[in-house]
Design an enzyme around this catalytic site. Structure first.
Site, mmCIF file in Angstrom:
data_model
loop_
_atom_site.group_PDB
_atom_site.id
_atom_site.type_symbol
_atom_site.label_atom_id
_atom_site.label_comp_id
_atom_site.label_asym_id
_atom_site.label_seq_id
_atom_site.Cartn_x
_atom_site.Cartn_y
_atom_site.Cartn_z
ATOM 1 N N GLY B 15 1.071 -0.911 0.225
ATOM 2 C CA GLY B 15 0.018 -0.415 0.213
ATOM 3 C C GLY B 15 1.243 1.318 0.344
ATOM 4 O O GLY B 15 2.186 0.803 0.889
ATOM 5 N N VAL B 145 1.807 3.097 6.665
ATOM 6 C CA VAL B 145 0.838 3.810 7.095
ATOM 7 C C VAL B 145 0.858 3.140 8.664
ATOM 8 O O VAL B 145 0.202 3.455 9.510
ATOM 9 C CB VAL B 145 -0.487 4.387 6.810
ATOM 10 N N ASP B 146 0.516 1.662 9.057
ATOM 11 C CA ASP B 146 0.345 0.597 10.121
ATOM 12 C C ASP B 146 1.282 1.174 10.950
ATOM 13 O O ASP B 146 0.546 0.830 11.933
ATOM 14 C CB ASP B 146 0.158 -0.856 9.571
#
Lengths: 420, 420
Positions: B15, B145-146
């Site tokens: 992602g 982003v996690d």
């Protein structure tokens, strides 16, 4: 116009926006600059309900800097409400109460900041003067993200939502473009607009940045077959597609896409969004992997990416409302009158509330492409000036500094009033 | 380290984020500044797939200003992919192909920009040197982003999403606060994070701005009864409540809230979000009117509200990756090593990929309040530095100026390779 100094009432109504407080700022600062004519500005706590229940806020207790900070604070600083006055004939009790409250607090100016329903309420209040012998000047300050008020070229709140939608759809489209080879090929973004497609239209602006985009408007009856074919064509050509769908998108029978008869595990009807419906529809027809977003309040509250043009106009319309009152007007609304698209020029005009109340302005057919899935150059010329400029709030600790007012109540003078 | 000048391969994986291109910028600019050691930087079109299919992009064809513009462009400029290499034993064919491609284009440096799965791929490539006798230095550039990579204090991409979530939740909370008297009392915002609750945690920051907020983490088993009671308490006290729910929020049996067995009118299982489920749950229990938003890609693509700290670190880690390669390292990842919270100080460190690959870092229990619905002061001290500073892109015509590269292909030298 009132010959002696009288107080003003100001209230916010309906769904709030990123810039309605900028209008409040315009009203209060302009009233403060005209102390010879206007006494205090009392704000209604939670809109017109504040007037009915005599729940008034004394804005004179707020510092100049707190009032100035309203210009960069989203939401409704005094609270808003969804409450529409019935007609004078149907509910005289409420109008009599309004007059009692206005009399008790010597209110001669009524500034109401809202959309179409609120314009109607404001218009009704403006008639009190004649109908019930109470001298009051009612001025409507336009506000609605839906951009559906007539006469004015645009409505404060809309430009900022339009900017949010264009920016967010552009950013998310870059994202899906990156992922399309092995993963997501379809991104669906749901935006507000139950009846009018102005907000969705802003999504169409990203086409000029090379993005394959389909816009689904409430003004165009949803044709599933045609839509699915268009989505397939764009994915086959570009590798991906972005769909911006209005919450008001519906079938020929009026049924909203969001109302798919979806039921949860307990059999309860599920209030879903239009975005997941559209996304699943494409998945089932073509097998494309999708992602979807529902922006909801995020779009209308996004003061951090507000349009500078919108903030400026919101302030100016608040300012103009007070000036119109000082000139003796009643039952009017200041408007944005566009002079030219490029360079963008406008002036502040005035509309009669009788012509504004209960009229909705939809997207003209020539703003929508013949196939119904995009916006025309004419629409782009209309939209572009409204999203120009950034007006960043001040940040502290990583987030914007938004003001919360003290909202000091005005001492009550009347018996309690029960809302029915 | 390669004794003669060799080319570099760079690819983006998994992602994408608002700042992965800032890392690409760091890699390419630093390689360009070391022309004596590094020849051209070839980017994989759509990640590692570009390497396997010999679909390489010649980044030397891009101007210095285009590469510089990557710093303020979200998404993956070269395309990303979701594709995990199997082990050397399970799929020798792919590794042999990689070596063929690397040999054909004289690639001695492999920079892989991704999260946990990608770190594993990068680690496998780093072993080619020994296992298959091909000299290559593989350096992982962290991105997710996690925020779930181990060893590094934080991961590029996370700070910007955290800022987006804190800002958006704050803005929407002001909105619902305005509406609560007669309308919406509950606002539910769904954010990313299937396994780790770092992104949801950022929503907890708005508590310090006076907002009643409930955070639902994947790390805390969802207790419906306790949650409903908490929501009621907050609405009764404040008039409204904001709920930030992680997409990974789940019941004790592991079932996600988003998987409610919801079926559409045709009986198809519906892929819904957690937000509408939570919102409907409160409505059914307490009758409160709600609104909900699912931010999805909007959150990770929101370069317009990126954290300056995050952008800076993303660039520095790309830069550091090249420097580590030039120092002769293989199978490593540059890291952010925090020195102090306030003032925030950090240095760029280094981790062995063997210790990074396939390890997920969850929210520590002492970052979550005992009741499971909020974040602790310790967590706030961790998060706050990461969302500091704004790094606005340049705007034109109302939207940010984001670069789309030419992405000129490198002439192929090998027969085609079929991905299986």
């Amino acid at each position: 116009m009132a010959t002696k100094k009288r107080n003003a009432f100001y209230a916010q109504s309906g769904g709030v926006t990123a810039v309605i407080n900028a209008s409040a700022c315009g009203v209060i600062e302009t009233a403060r600059a005209n102390k010879a004519k206007i006494g205090k500005v009392y704000a209604g706590r939670n809109g017109i309900i504040g007037a009915l229940t005599e729940d008034l806020i004394d804005t004179s207790k707020e510092s100049a800097s707190a009032i100035a900070a309203l210009r960069s604070t989203p939401s409704g600083a005094f609270g808003s409400c969804r409450f529409k006055l019935k007609s004078l004939e149907a509910n005289k009790r409420e109008y009599e109460r309004l007059i009692e409250v206005f009399k008790a607090h010597d209110i001669g100016y009524f500034f109401y900041n809202g959309g179409g329903d609120s314009a109607d309420t404001c218009y009704k209040v403006s008639q009190l003067s004649e109908a019930m012998g109470y001298p009051i000047q009612a001025i409507h300050v336009p506000k609605t993200v839906d951009n559906d008020l007539p006469i004015t070229d645009c409505c404060p709140g809309f430009g900022s939502v339009a900017k949010y939608v264009a920016v967010s759809a552009l950013e998310a489209s870059f994202d899906v473009r990156s992922m399309a080879k092995t993963s997501t090929k379809v991104f669906v973004m749901e935006v507000m607009g139950r009846h009018a497609g102005w907000i969705a239209a802003a999504g169409g602006l990203i086409e000029d940045h090379g993005i394959p985009v389909i816009v689904l408007f409430p003004e165009v009856v949803f044709d599933e077959k045609k839509f699915l074919a268009r989505a397939k064509t764009l994915v086959e050509k570009h590798g991906y597609v972005t769909v911006v769908v209005s919450e008001g998108c519906h079938y020929a029978d009026g049924k909203f896409l969001a109302e798919q008869g979806t039921r949860d595990a307990f059999g309860h009807a599920q209030l879903g969004g239009a975005a997941p419906v559209v996304a699943n529809m494409i998945k089932q027809a073509h097998g494309y992997k999708f992602h979807w977003a529902v922006a909801d309040y995020l779009q209308r509250a996004a003061r951090h990416i507000a349009s500078k043009t919108d903030v400026k106009q919101a302030y100016e319309l608040g300012q103009a409302a007070v000036k119109l009152a000082l000139k003796g007007h009643n039952a009017v609304m200041p408007t944005v009158d566009r002079i030219s698209d490029k360079p963008y020029k406008y002036k502040i005009g005035m509309a009669q509330l009788s012509k504004v109340a209960n009229v909705e302005k939809f997207m003209p057919r020539d703003f929508i492409t013949p196939d119904g899935f995009g916006i025309t150059p004419k629409c782009k010329r209309y939209l572009l000036p409204l999203i120009q400029g950034e007006d960043y709030p001040r940040f502290k600790d990583g987030v914007p500094v938004y003001v919360t007012l003290k909202n000091v109540p005005v001492a009550k003078k009347l018996p309690a009033f029960e809302l029915k």
